[in-house]
Design a protein around this motif. Sequence first.
Motif: not given
Lengths: 229, 227
Positions: B135-164
């Motif tokens: 699973t590509h990390p970006q797909d994983l984020l979209r998947g978590l979004q579909r699972l109703r993970t709060p948007d802010l949390l998905v954004q934080i994870m996105g930034f973390m993965i992007r800048y890791l």
Amino acid sequence: MHVPDGFLDAPTSVATGVVATAAVAVALRGARRELDDRTAPMAGLVATFVFAAQMVNFPVGAGTSGHLMGGALAAVLAGPWTAVLCLSVVLVVQALLMADGGITALGTNITLIGIVTVAVGWAVFALLRRVLPSRLAVVAPAAAVGALLSVPVAALVFTGLFALGGNVPVDLGAVLAAMLGWHTVIGIGEAVVTGLVVASVVSSRPDLVHGARSLLSERELETRTIEIA
Amino acid sequence: MGTGHAHRSHVPGERPRGDSPVHRAPAHLKVLALLGFMLVVVATPREAYPVFALEAAVLLGVIAVSRVPLRHLLPRMVVEVPFVVFAVLMPFIAHGPRTDVLGVSVSEPGLVAGLALLVKGSIGVLASLTLAATTHPQDLLRGLQRLRTPDLLVQIMGFMIRYLQVVTAELGRMMTALRSRGCDPRSPRHWPVLARSLGALFIRSYERGERVHLAMLSRGYDGKLPT
């Protein structure tokens, strides 16, 4: 060490999952108060920092090495709510992308590392800040004491969870003694590194340290005249 | 501080290679499948060895279908080393009736529990690694979004993965600079230097966050990321 799958039984794992979800939901609202619309990028970068800081390994002795957990450190630097979010996000990413900590144990890991260490670290820090004179010099020692206590308390909570849902017939007293003893040693390392890191940020950019901000706002702008001979 | 992790050389963000039904499956279904599967594994009674064998077979079947090479997965299983040590110690420190294994007296319930711990933990690590490898990390984020993970949390994870990789590379350069000046970051004598480096890393990360936020604002960020 992150709790793996199967260490605690399913009911305990689900229960800690519920606790973690509720706490993260509260932290999401709290972090907005700390960071406003900067929450996403700031918390994301602080989470990345916590992840990177955890990569630095220190030798603990007996051939093992330890690394910073960073709960108290993140709480003092970025604020407690942001810290809960950052630590939780780090744990989710570690579980999903690196298999570090089981997915069913995610709630347990978030509760222990993301919530207990941050809550204890921040509570002790805030208490000491109230008791000690309000000077910038006390910020780092207070953070160190917070970090020192946060680790054994997390170990204590882990032992409690283990008593409720442990899958192993081990003498609880022995587990408690081993966990507390070992984690006090780990806590000392955590305290030294946390204190030194906070001190270095306080000395160069005190405005970035959440736990020191109230001290800076008390400062008044001074205008002095200089006599030029 | 926690006990050591051995996976630290591996930073996520490598693009999963390969193409298979497992790679193509929607990420949210994969996350749910992993969670459901692992809950079943964790709830399996510790002496139900046939069930463990079945679960392991299911997992190996999925890995076979995904065609992720084992030489990709197996080295990454070192994350479980700390608790393998614990599982191996189990038969020696647990109480209960003793039994002899290869001439060594061990606790019988401890042996059973340690074995169950090892099996459940290893299945968990292997299953999570399979998800990460397909699973590509970006797909994983979209998947978590579909699972109703709060948007802010998905954004934080996105930034973390992007800048890791940016931030860990920054740390790596600092460590190289320290070492080239004769500092041994592992020695407690040099902790003050190391701590100042971490302090500098925090300041750099925080300021990077501020710059990213301003850049986002200038591109019309209003609390939601355009999808």
